[in-house]
Design a protein around this motif. Structure first.
Motif, PDB file in Angstrom:
ATOM      1  N   TRP A   1       0.830  -1.211   0.000  1.00 21.77           N
ATOM      2  CA  TRP A   1       0.000   0.000   0.000  1.00 21.77           C
ATOM      3  C   TRP A   1       0.867   1.265   0.000  1.00 21.77           C
ATOM      4  O   TRP A   1       0.496   2.277  -0.605  1.00 21.77           O
ATOM      5  N   VAL A   2       2.025   1.200   0.653  1.00 22.41           N
ATOM      6  CA  VAL A   2       2.938   2.345   0.653  1.00 22.41           C
ATOM      7  C   VAL A   2       3.515   2.575  -0.738  1.00 22.41           C
ATOM      8  O   VAL A   2       3.573   3.713  -1.235  1.00 22.41           O
ATOM      9  N   LEU A   3       3.939   1.481  -1.381  1.00 22.61           N
ATOM     10  CA  LEU A   3       4.539   1.588  -2.710  1.00 22.61           C
ATOM     11  C   LEU A   3       3.541   2.095  -3.747  1.00 22.61           C
ATOM     12  O   LEU A   3       3.934   2.701  -4.753  1.00 22.61           O
ATOM     13  N   LEU A   4       2.253   1.853  -3.546  1.00 20.29           N
ATOM     14  CA  LEU A   4       1.233   2.372  -4.457  1.00 20.29           C
ATOM     15  C   LEU A   4       0.855   3.807  -4.126  1.00 20.29           C
ATOM     16  O   LEU A   4       0.696   4.650  -5.027  1.00 20.29           O
ATOM     17  N   ALA A   5       0.720   4.116  -2.849  1.00 17.71           N
ATOM     18  CA  ALA A   5       0.189   5.418  -2.438  1.00 17.71           C
ATOM     19  C   ALA A   5       1.139   6.576  -2.761  1.00 17.71           C
ATOM     20  O   ALA A   5       0.690   7.647  -3.195  1.00 17.71           O
ATOM     21  N   ILE A   6       2.442   6.379  -2.553  1.00  9.49           N
ATOM     22  CA  ILE A   6       3.381   7.503  -2.699  1.00  9.49           C
ATOM     23  C   ILE A   6       3.424   8.060  -4.125  1.00  9.49           C
ATOM     24  O   ILE A   6       3.283   9.284  -4.318  1.00  9.49           O
ATOM     25  N   PRO A   7       3.606   7.236  -5.175  1.00  5.44           N
ATOM     26  CA  PRO A   7       3.596   7.819  -6.536  1.00  5.44           C
ATOM     27  C   PRO A   7       2.251   8.432  -6.907  1.00  5.44           C
ATOM     28  O   PRO A   7       2.208   9.457  -7.598  1.00  5.44           O
ATOM     29  N   VAL A   8       1.147   7.804  -6.461  1.00  2.00           N
ATOM     30  CA  VAL A   8      -0.174   8.340  -6.783  1.00  2.00           C
ATOM     31  C   VAL A   8      -0.375   9.699  -6.129  1.00  2.00           C
ATOM     32  O   VAL A   8      -0.915  10.637  -6.748  1.00  2.00           O
ATOM     33  N   LEU A   9       0.058   9.836  -4.883  1.00  2.00           N
ATOM     34  CA  LEU A   9      -0.066  11.124  -4.200  1.00  2.00           C
ATOM     35  C   LEU A   9       0.726  12.213  -4.933  1.00  2.00           C
ATOM     36  O   LEU A   9       0.217  13.320  -5.173  1.00  2.00           O
ATOM     37  N   GLY A  10       1.969  11.894  -5.316  1.00  2.00           N
ATOM     38  CA  GLY A  10       2.796  12.884  -6.002  1.00  2.00           C
ATOM     39  C   GLY A  10       2.257  13.267  -7.365  1.00  2.00           C
ATOM     40  O   GLY A  10       2.155  14.458  -7.704  1.00  2.00           O
ATOM     41  N   GLY A  11       1.885  12.289  -8.166  1.00  2.00           N
ATOM     42  CA  GLY A  11       1.401  12.564  -9.514  1.00  2.00           C
ATOM     43  C   GLY A  11       0.055  13.269  -9.532  1.00  2.00           C
ATOM     44  O   GLY A  11      -0.155  14.217 -10.300  1.00  2.00           O
TER      45      GLY A  11
ATOM     46  N   GLU B   1      -6.573   1.350  -3.019  1.00  2.00           N
ATOM     47  CA  GLU B   1      -7.235   1.215  -4.319  1.00  2.00           C
ATOM     48  C   GLU B   1      -8.618   1.854  -4.303  1.00  2.00           C
ATOM     49  O   GLU B   1      -9.006   2.536  -5.267  1.00  2.00           O
ATOM     50  N   VAL B   2      -9.352   1.644  -3.225  1.00  2.00           N
ATOM     51  CA  VAL B   2     -10.686   2.245  -3.104  1.00  2.00           C
ATOM     52  C   VAL B   2     -10.580   3.768  -3.111  1.00  2.00           C
ATOM     53  O   VAL B   2     -11.398   4.463  -3.722  1.00  2.00           O
ATOM     54  N   GLY B   3      -9.559   4.316  -2.452  1.00  2.00           N
ATOM     55  CA  GLY B   3      -9.362   5.757  -2.458  1.00  2.00           C
ATOM     56  C   GLY B   3      -9.110   6.282  -3.863  1.00  2.00           C
ATOM     57  O   GLY B   3      -9.650   7.333  -4.262  1.00  2.00           O
ATOM     58  N   ILE B   4      -8.303   5.575  -4.653  1.00  2.00           N
ATOM     59  CA  ILE B   4      -8.021   5.992  -6.033  1.00  2.00           C
ATOM     60  C   ILE B   4      -9.292   5.961  -6.864  1.00  2.00           C
ATOM     61  O   ILE B   4      -9.603   6.911  -7.610  1.00  2.00           O
ATOM     62  N   ILE B   5     -10.059   4.886  -6.731  1.00  2.00           N
ATOM     63  CA  ILE B   5     -11.288   4.741  -7.524  1.00  2.00           C
ATOM     64  C   ILE B   5     -12.275   5.856  -7.200  1.00  2.00           C
ATOM     65  O   ILE B   5     -12.822   6.526  -8.093  1.00  2.00           O
TER      66      ILE B   5
ATOM     67  N   VAL C   1      -8.258  12.723  -6.370  1.00  2.00           N
ATOM     68  CA  VAL C   1      -7.554  11.460  -6.115  1.00  2.00           C
ATOM     69  C   VAL C   1      -6.572  11.654  -4.971  1.00  2.00           C
ATOM     70  O   VAL C   1      -6.455  10.797  -4.079  1.00  2.00           O
ATOM     71  N   PHE C   2      -5.851  12.770  -4.991  1.00  2.00           N
ATOM     72  CA  PHE C   2      -4.921  13.076  -3.904  1.00  2.00           C
ATOM     73  C   PHE C   2      -5.656  13.114  -2.561  1.00  2.00           C
ATOM     74  O   PHE C   2      -5.183  12.536  -1.568  1.00  2.00           O
ATOM     75  N   GLU C   3      -6.802  13.778  -2.508  1.00  2.00           N
ATOM     76  CA  GLU C   3      -7.573  13.867  -1.263  1.00  2.00           C
ATOM     77  C   GLU C   3      -7.988  12.486  -0.762  1.00  2.00           C
ATOM     78  O   GLU C   3      -7.819  12.165   0.420  1.00  2.00           O
ATOM     79  N   LEU C   4      -8.528  11.674  -1.660  1.00  2.00           N
ATOM     80  CA  LEU C   4      -9.037  10.364  -1.250  1.00  2.00           C
ATOM     81  C   LEU C   4      -7.915   9.408  -0.879  1.00  2.00           C
ATOM     82  O   LEU C   4      -8.047   8.621   0.066  1.00  2.00           O
ATOM     83  N   VAL C   5      -6.790   9.453  -1.590  1.00  2.00           N
ATOM     84  CA  VAL C   5      -5.662   8.580  -1.241  1.00  2.00           C
ATOM     85  C   VAL C   5      -5.072   9.013   0.096  1.00  2.00           C
ATOM     86  O   VAL C   5      -4.656   8.172   0.910  1.00  2.00           O
ATOM     87  N   LEU C   6      -5.032  10.309   0.355  1.00  2.00           N
ATOM     88  CA  LEU C   6      -4.555  10.798   1.650  1.00  2.00           C
ATOM     89  C   LEU C   6      -5.454  10.279   2.771  1.00  2.00           C
ATOM     90  O   LEU C   6      -4.970   9.835   3.827  1.00  2.00           O
ATOM     91  N   ILE C   7      -6.771  10.319   2.562  1.00  2.00           N
ATOM     92  CA  ILE C   7      -7.709   9.752   3.540  1.00  2.00           C
ATOM     93  C   ILE C   7      -7.473   8.255   3.681  1.00  2.00           C
ATOM     94  O   ILE C   7      -7.547   7.704   4.788  1.00  2.00           O
TER      95      ILE C   7
ATOM     96  N   VAL D   1      -4.599   6.638   3.285  1.00  2.00           N
ATOM     97  CA  VAL D   1      -3.374   6.429   4.070  1.00  2.00           C
ATOM     98  C   VAL D   1      -3.670   6.585   5.565  1.00  2.00           C
ATOM     99  O   VAL D   1      -3.233   5.765   6.386  1.00  2.00           O
ATOM    100  N   ILE D   2      -4.418   7.613   5.911  1.00  2.55           N
ATOM    101  CA  ILE D   2      -4.805   7.804   7.310  1.00  2.55           C
ATOM    102  C   ILE D   2      -5.647   6.618   7.791  1.00  2.55           C
ATOM    103  O   ILE D   2      -5.488   6.139   8.921  1.00  2.55           O
ATOM    104  N   SER D   3      -6.516   6.117   6.914  1.00  4.54           N
ATOM    105  CA  SER D   3      -7.369   4.984   7.271  1.00  4.54           C
ATOM    106  C   SER D   3      -6.549   3.732   7.538  1.00  4.54           C
ATOM    107  O   SER D   3      -6.873   2.940   8.438  1.00  4.54           O
ATOM    108  N   VAL D   4      -5.483   3.529   6.755  1.00  6.49           N
ATOM    109  CA  VAL D   4      -4.621   2.358   6.980  1.00  6.49           C
ATOM    110  C   VAL D   4      -3.958   2.446   8.356  1.00  6.49           C
ATOM    111  O   VAL D   4      -3.890   1.442   9.089  1.00  6.49           O
ATOM    112  N   PHE D   5      -3.478   3.610   8.729  1.00 10.99           N
ATOM    113  CA  PHE D   5      -2.874   3.772  10.058  1.00 10.99           C
ATOM    114  C   PHE D   5      -3.905   3.526  11.162  1.00 10.99           C
ATOM    115  O   PHE D   5      -3.584   2.942  12.206  1.00 10.99           O
TER     116      PHE D   5
END
Length: 414
Positions: A154-164, A368-372, A391-397, A399-403
């Motif tokens: 999940w970390v390896l997916l979230a970081i590039p998606v957040l940046g892009g 993945e759900v955050g991206i969708i 997408v950035f907003e939802l993926v950030l949420i 990441v917080i949800s995973v923690f």
């Protein structure tokens, strides 16, 4: 064939009956010397009413889709466990969820929203260079983490998606905010110009000069007025650019009417009524999408709650199943119904380990759900997939949800 007849023939073959009435009625009324302005005024009201109804219906459809997708989120953990139990392999169950079911359903949801979405012109463009830079930086960070044995999927997916998504979509998101600000204040500006022209007889340039800086116009309208004053010194038709087609169109009409010497209060009043009616349609659309907006923003947290609940329930069943098999005690016999119940619980003896091994995959599913839902929110609520800031907003949420999931499992369940 006369030009009027050619146009009428084209309107007869046009798929939109509304367009046929607008153009065909205008030609017919003009040919008999009727009042064309009254016809166009009535048709404008009819078009705006149609637009409002169309957007409201779209909002209901998308909101219902949001509720159905929430039901899918509630089923995701149970489906993963079921696949794992049927195949006797935890990785099979989670792989079915993360690499097949979630992407497939996400693509189907987006396709449905895209087909249902009414036309809403959003001219903003994303910043491809900054988006690519953010993506590259994210991939570099992933490589560094991977080499340091930080290999959480999940970390390896979230970081590039957040940046892009942040780099590409931030400019689009800001443009949409500017568009919304202009459309919400345009009617106030037009009415103010109308009252000023009626009371003083000034032209448009003088009226704008005196009205500039009025706080009730909002920041973007005042910026638009400043651009108009600057362009007036160098262009014959100083129409300032705007992210809102409605704002630009109204300003263009005002400029042309002023240049031709026909800037009258009656014309300005009708423009103000048009701005009001259009913004009312926009507000109706957004109001009907509030449920979808809320469900999309809460989707990662809802999925976390269901994963934690599923983990807790099945882990409790697993603990019950660890009781020594009393049915094997000498001299003790049980009815067939009780033996069947004991065998049922026996199948859950290793379920705790199965669920524990599925947690990394379920964390990936949350991202993945955050991206969708980010893409669904961009298309369904903002009108364009280019707004990847969603997408950035939802993926950030996510990441917080995973923690939060990790904290809940370690603190209260594990």
């Amino acid at each position: 064939m006369k030009p009027d007849e050619s146009v009428l023939r084209e309107t007869e073959n046009h798929p939109s009956k509304l367009f046929e009435r607008v153009l065909g009625g205008a030609i017919t009324i003009s040919s008999i010397g009727g009042e064309l302005s009254n016809h166009l005024s009535r048709m404008t009201q009819e078009i705006l009413a149609w637009l409002k109804g169309n957007w409201e219906n779209y909002g209901r459809i998308v909101s219902n889709l949001g509720e159905l997708s929430m039901l899918f989120l509630l089923m995701v953990p149970l489906l993963g466990v079921w696949f794992a139990l049927v195949q006797g392999n935890a990785s099979y169950g989670i792989d079915m969820i993360t690499y097949f079911m979630i992407p497939f359903i996400g693509a189907a949801l987006y396709l449905y929203v895209g087909l249902q979405a009414p036309l809403d012109r959003v001219p903003a463009k994303g910043n491809v260079k900054i988006g690519a830079l953010g993506l590259i930086v994210g991939v570099i960070v992933d490589v560094v983490l991977f080499l340091k044995f930080v290999q959480y999927p999940w970390v390896l997916l979230a970081i590039p998606v957040l940046g892009g998504s942040l780099g590409y979509g931030l400019s689009v998101h800001r443009a949409i905010l500017r568009k919304n600000d202009i459309e919400s204040h345009m009617a106030i500006l037009v009415r103010s110009i109308g009252e000023h022209v009626r009371s003083t007889g000034d032209n448009l340039y003088t009226a704008v000069t005196k009205l500039l800086g009025n706080k009730s116009f909002g920041k973007e309208i005042n910026a638009m007025l400043r651009r108009y004053l600057i362009l007036s010194a160098v262009e014959e038709e100083p129409v300032p650019e705007s992210e809102s087609w409605m704002g630009k169109t109204i300003f263009q009409i005002l400029v042309k009417a002023d240049r031709e010497g026909v800037l009258r209060y009656e014309i300005i009043k009708r423009l103000a009524e048009f701005a009001d009616a259009y913004y009312d349609a926009v507000i109706t659309k957004k109001r009907s999408l509030y449920m979808f907006l809320g469900s999309a923003l809460a989707s990662p947290l809802i999925l976390v709650a269901m994963i934690a609940l599923t983990y807790f329930v099945l882990n409790s069943i697993s603990n019950l199943a660890q009781v020594p098999p009393i049915q094997s005690t000498p001299g003790v016999q049980f009815p067939p119904q009780v033996q069947g119940l004991i065998q049922f619980f026996g199948t859950f003896q290793n379920i705790g380990q199965v669920i524990q091994s599925m947690i990394p995959g379920l964390e990936l599913a949350i991202v993945e759900v955050g991206i969708i839902y980010g893409f669904l929110l961009a298309k369904g609520y903002d009108g364009t997939i280019k707004n990847t800031f969603r997408v950035f907003e939802l993926v950030l949420i996510s990441v917080i949800s995973v923690f939060i999931l990790q904290f809940v499992i370690l603190r209260f369940i594990g």
